[in-house]
Design a protein around this motif. Structure first.
Motif, mmCIF file in Angstrom:
data_model
loop_
_atom_site.group_PDB
_atom_site.id
_atom_site.type_symbol
_atom_site.label_atom_id
_atom_site.label_comp_id
_atom_site.label_asym_id
_atom_site.label_seq_id
_atom_site.Cartn_x
_atom_site.Cartn_y
_atom_site.Cartn_z
ATOM 1 N N GLY A 96 36.371 7.661 76.679
ATOM 2 C CA GLY A 96 35.773 7.752 78.298
ATOM 3 C C GLY A 96 35.530 6.602 78.803
ATOM 4 N N ASP A 97 35.585 6.349 80.287
ATOM 5 C CA ASP A 97 35.345 5.138 80.720
ATOM 6 C C ASP A 97 36.138 4.065 80.383
ATOM 7 N N ASP A 98 35.515 2.950 80.969
ATOM 8 C CA ASP A 98 36.400 1.463 80.670
ATOM 9 C C ASP A 98 36.117 1.325 79.189
ATOM 10 N N ALA A 99 34.991 1.638 78.326
ATOM 11 C CA ALA A 99 35.120 1.244 77.116
ATOM 12 C C ALA A 99 35.950 2.017 76.229
ATOM 13 N N GLY A 100 36.460 3.207 76.717
ATOM 14 C CA GLY A 100 37.546 3.940 76.031
ATOM 15 C C GLY A 100 38.603 3.508 76.290
ATOM 16 N N ALA A 101 39.201 2.940 77.360
ATOM 17 C CA ALA A 101 40.456 2.279 77.600
ATOM 18 C C ALA A 101 40.814 1.075 77.465
ATOM 19 N N TYR A 102 39.745 0.126 76.602
ATOM 20 C CA TYR A 102 40.001 -0.903 76.098
ATOM 21 C C TYR A 102 41.152 -1.016 75.235
ATOM 22 N N PRO A 103 41.105 -0.003 74.042
ATOM 23 C CA PRO A 103 42.253 -0.034 72.997
ATOM 24 C C PRO A 103 43.617 -0.059 73.672
ATOM 25 N N LEU A 104 43.822 0.572 74.862
ATOM 26 C CA LEU A 104 45.190 0.644 75.357
ATOM 27 C C LEU A 104 45.774 -0.645 75.642
ATOM 28 N N GLY A 105 44.688 -1.575 76.072
ATOM 29 C CA GLY A 105 45.293 -2.858 76.477
ATOM 30 C C GLY A 105 45.820 -3.729 75.582
ATOM 31 N N LYS A 106 45.838 -3.098 74.050
ATOM 32 C CA LYS A 106 46.544 -3.875 73.197
ATOM 33 C C LYS A 106 47.947 -3.629 73.341
ATOM 34 N N PHE A 107 48.189 -2.152 73.916
ATOM 35 C CA PHE A 107 49.492 -1.977 74.087
ATOM 36 C C PHE A 107 50.210 -2.154 75.376
ATOM 37 N N ARG A 108 49.577 -2.907 76.091
ATOM 38 C CA ARG A 108 49.836 -3.008 77.689
ATOM 39 C C ARG A 108 51.208 -3.564 77.739
ATOM 40 N N GLN A 109 51.716 -4.640 77.043
ATOM 41 C CA GLN A 109 53.161 -5.065 77.310
ATOM 42 C C GLN A 109 54.177 -3.934 77.061
ATOM 43 N N PHE A 110 53.884 -2.948 75.781
ATOM 44 C CA PHE A 110 54.623 -2.092 75.528
ATOM 45 C C PHE A 110 55.070 -1.145 76.534
ATOM 46 N N ILE A 111 53.708 -0.657 77.199
ATOM 47 C CA ILE A 111 53.611 0.327 78.057
ATOM 48 C C ILE A 111 54.307 -0.326 79.265
ATOM 49 N N GLY A 112 53.928 -1.397 79.575
ATOM 50 C CA GLY A 112 54.757 -2.291 80.955
ATOM 51 C C GLY A 112 56.280 -2.204 80.680
ATOM 52 N N LEU A 113 56.741 -2.418 79.706
ATOM 53 C CA LEU A 113 58.311 -2.353 79.164
ATOM 54 C C LEU A 113 58.830 -0.869 79.636
ATOM 55 N N HIS A 114 57.910 -0.079 79.345
ATOM 56 C CA HIS A 114 58.342 1.531 79.489
ATOM 57 C C HIS A 114 57.730 2.070 80.734
ATOM 58 N N LYS A 115 57.511 1.433 81.403
ATOM 59 C CA LYS A 115 56.838 1.735 82.853
ATOM 60 C C LYS A 115 57.496 2.904 83.461
ATOM 61 N N ASN A 116 58.827 2.940 83.618
ATOM 62 C CA ASN A 116 59.555 4.091 84.239
ATOM 63 C C ASN A 116 59.512 5.404 83.396
ATOM 64 N N GLU A 117 59.188 5.295 82.258
ATOM 65 C CA GLU A 117 59.008 6.764 81.621
ATOM 66 C C GLU A 117 57.421 6.976 81.109
ATOM 67 N N CYS A 118 56.737 6.417 81.847
ATOM 68 C CA CYS A 118 55.325 6.486 81.532
ATOM 69 C C CYS A 118 54.529 7.077 82.830
ATOM 70 N N ASP A 119 53.517 8.024 82.455
ATOM 71 C CA ASP A 119 52.486 8.425 83.517
ATOM 72 C C ASP A 119 51.303 7.958 82.931
ATOM 73 N N ILE A 120 50.415 7.416 83.818
ATOM 74 C CA ILE A 120 48.979 7.091 83.547
ATOM 75 C C ILE A 120 48.075 7.838 84.411
ATOM 76 N N LEU A 121 47.594 8.813 83.739
ATOM 77 C CA LEU A 121 46.975 9.817 84.503
ATOM 78 C C LEU A 121 45.100 9.606 84.621
ATOM 79 N N ARG A 146 41.163 -2.164 85.011
ATOM 80 C CA ARG A 146 40.843 -3.412 84.530
ATOM 81 C C ARG A 146 40.678 -3.500 83.228
ATOM 82 N N ALA A 147 39.831 -2.506 82.437
ATOM 83 C CA ALA A 147 39.834 -2.594 81.038
ATOM 84 C C ALA A 147 41.218 -2.773 80.032
ATOM 85 N N CYS A 148 42.088 -1.756 80.600
ATOM 86 C CA CYS A 148 43.312 -1.551 79.890
ATOM 87 C C CYS A 148 44.508 -2.609 80.481
ATOM 88 N N GLY A 149 44.225 -3.171 81.739
ATOM 89 C CA GLY A 149 45.293 -3.986 82.444
ATOM 90 C C GLY A 149 46.351 -3.126 82.683
#
Lengths: 219, 355
Positions: A96-121, A146-149
């Motif tokens: 939940g919230d920003d606290a729960g979103a921080y761990p996704l930040g670790k994979f920000r670059q990876f998600i960024g690379l696959h932006k076109n095949e990714c929904d962030i809901l 902000r928390a996950c970038g």
């Protein structure tokens, strides 16, 4: 439907319920799908609790190995690129919230690379106290981003009052969802409708039907 | 949004209700399953002119509550079972100084580090041994998210009225589950606190908050005075819910989350023709003895249901003057009983005691 779907939102907004439904529906259509329990904040009511249901429906679960035990420590003992490489669709359920979103930040670059095949809901329930209107809901959305970038790509309107949800609640949630959509420019991914007795009379057209897996222990 | 229903977790509802009741200071330390209270307060307090402070330990937090309460403001701390053990010294000091404050225990399994799942094994800790010395504190046991809000407000009012720490004894289930809630209307029940340490400004004698007495006789006298207050509390505070007890031959009793499950089991027993009823104590201290005494003539047996190894059983035996058999059924360690398990116990009693 994209290869990767990230589910974020306020505590208790219904992220896990939506993630489970979304993944199970995907599997029912014959897609290979892995649900990723990435909640490092709250050990209660987590995605991994639904393990049996996932197994029955052909959904793979990736969760911290101690999830559901008394040693439910905030760790991630899997990585998203590795799971992605298995070739299955991923439904990533955040805490939940920003606290729960921080761990996704670790994979920000990876998600960024696959932006076109990714929904962030962004899942929102306008009956929750701190996301009672579009402005409050936007505030929490921005904290999460902000928390996950990463930026959200759509809104899941999951407005409900638990087992007392009725047509009025569903209707007013819809209006507020349209407001946050206008405010943020984000499209509405779907409006949900729970399969509970008090919602039986509502026309399902235009709604994403949700099976409510979390039951009261006294029933 | 005055009377609007909101979907909230028990912990959040309790925290919001405390703020509305005028809680100005919250001191705490995170522990599952009560962390939402601290998390909520950290966001909410700065917006309403209050103080949120994450202390370095549970012991520090309760002593901060002691300090804040001594200045007359409404103050609260919350924790879960092991953390409440740590706070018990501070609770005793507050009781010894007649300081009003609210302590919330969202129970988890024990003893020791135990587990993080719901339990009700701190009944003794709350009602009999909240710390060292001769004292009691009122203990409220809500059983729904709505009651988490309602009794948070009441706890502050009664703390001020009787100048005592008050405990809300919740559990992981109530703390974490979500239900619709409507916040109670707040009436200004905060009395003048002429005893508080607010600075005498050379205009009055200074107030002293202290639990140290230099002479044994003075300490004895202060304890006797405090126990006179407890007699008033015993007369005024007991609260209880009774359900289908009028003709009940088997009275099932449980508090908090357990009572929710007991009610389902009682309904199921009635459907099978067994005259079952429920007594749900809302105050655990003072124990609502009268409600039990009133059922002794019609009841053939009692069944106590707790998420523990059986801590309320003695109070039920005393309240029924040991006139009827009192049995116990409980799950512990974070395991939650099902309505079917309780129904099976009711049927067993029906077979063995209702001949």
């Amino acid at each position: 439907m994209k290869r990767i779907t990230v589910i974020a939102g306020h505590y208790g907004s219904g992220k896990s319920t939506f993630a489970a439904n979304y993944a199970i529906d995907m599997a029912a259509r014959g897609e290979a799908v892995t649900v990723v329990d990435m909640d490092t904040v709250n050990p209660y009511y987590r995605t991994a609790d639904l393990g049996d249901i996932f197994e029955k429906n052909g959904v793979k679960l990736a969760a911290p190995r101690y999830a559901g035990t008394n040693l439910d420590v905030p760790i991630l003992d899997f990585d998203i690129p590795g799971l992605y490489a298995e070739g299955r669709n991923l439904v990533i359920d955040l805490g939940g919230d920003d606290a729960g979103a921080y761990p996704l930040g670790k994979f920000r670059q990876f998600i960024g690379l696959h932006k076109n095949e990714c929904d962030i809901l962004y899942v929102v329930n306008f009956c929750r106290f701190l996301t009672h209107n579009a402005e409050e809901a936007e505030e929490i959305l921005r904290e999460i981003e902000r928390a996950c970038g990463l930026s959200a790509t759509g809104i899941v309107n999951n407005s409900n009052l638990g087992f007392e949800t009725d047509s009025e609640i569903i209707g007013s949630g819809r209006l507020k969802a349209e407001k946050i959509s206008a405010l943020t420019g984000l499209p509405i991914f779907c409006h949900t409708l729970p399969d509970i007795p008090s919602c039986e009379g509502i026309d399902r057209e235009g709604y994403y039907p949700l099976t409510v897996y979390i039951k009261n222990v006294w029933n | 949004m005055a009377n609007e229903r909101m979907l909230m977790k028990g912990n959040e509802a309790l925290a919001e209700a405390a703020v509305r009741a005028g809680c100005k200071c919250y001191f705490g330390y995170p522990i599952t399953p009560q962390t939402e209270i601290a998390a909520y307060m950290s966001k909410r307090m700065p917006k309403c002119g209050g103080v949120f402070l994450q202390a370095e330990s549970e012991i520090a937090a309760i002593n901060m509550v002691y300090g804040a309460a001594a200045t007359g403001v409404r103050a609260m701390t919350s924790s879960s079972s092991p953390g409440i053990s740590l706070k018990s010294e501070g609770i005793s000091y507050a009781a010894g100084c007649d300081l009003p404050c609210v302590v919330v225990n969202v129970q988890r399994g024990g003893p020791g580090l135990g587990g993080i799942q719901p339990a009700q094994s701190d009944y003794y800790l709350a009602t009999k041994a909240g710390g060292h010395g001769d004292f009691y504190i009122p203990v409220y046991a809500p059983c729904s998210v709505q009651e988490m809000a309602d009794y948070a407000v009441k706890a502050f009012d009664m703390a001020d009225k009787f100048r005592t720490p008050v405990m809300i004894l919740s559990d992981g289930l109530l703390g974490q589950m979500m239900e619709p809630v409507v916040f109670p209307e707040i009436t200004d029940n905060e009395p003048e606190k002429d005893w508080a340490c607010t600075g005498h400004g050379n205009k009055r004698r200074h107030n002293i908050i202290n639990s140290l007495y230099l002479k044994p006789e003075e300490l004895e006298e202060s304890n006797r005075e405090r126990f006179k207050k407890y007699e008033i509390e015993k007369a005024e505070l007991p609260e209880v819910e009774t359900y289908l007890t009028e003709d009940a031959e088997i009275v099932v009793t449980g508090y908090g989350a357990s009572a929710r499950i007991v009610r389902s089991a009682v309904n199921a027993a009635r459907a099978e023709g067994i005259k079952a009823g429920m007594i749900r104590p809302i105050t655990l201290w003072p124990f609502p003895e009268k409600a039990y005494a009133e059922t002794v003539e019609t009841a053939k047996a009692y069944l106590v249901v707790e998420l523990s190894m059986g801590q309320m059983v003695d109070d039920v035996r005393l309240a029924t003057s040991c006139k009827r058999p009192v049995r116990f059924f409980g799950r512990t360690g974070g395991v939650i009983h099902t309505p079917a398990e309780i129904l099976a116990q009711i049927k067993l009693i029906a077979k063995e005691e209702l001949k």
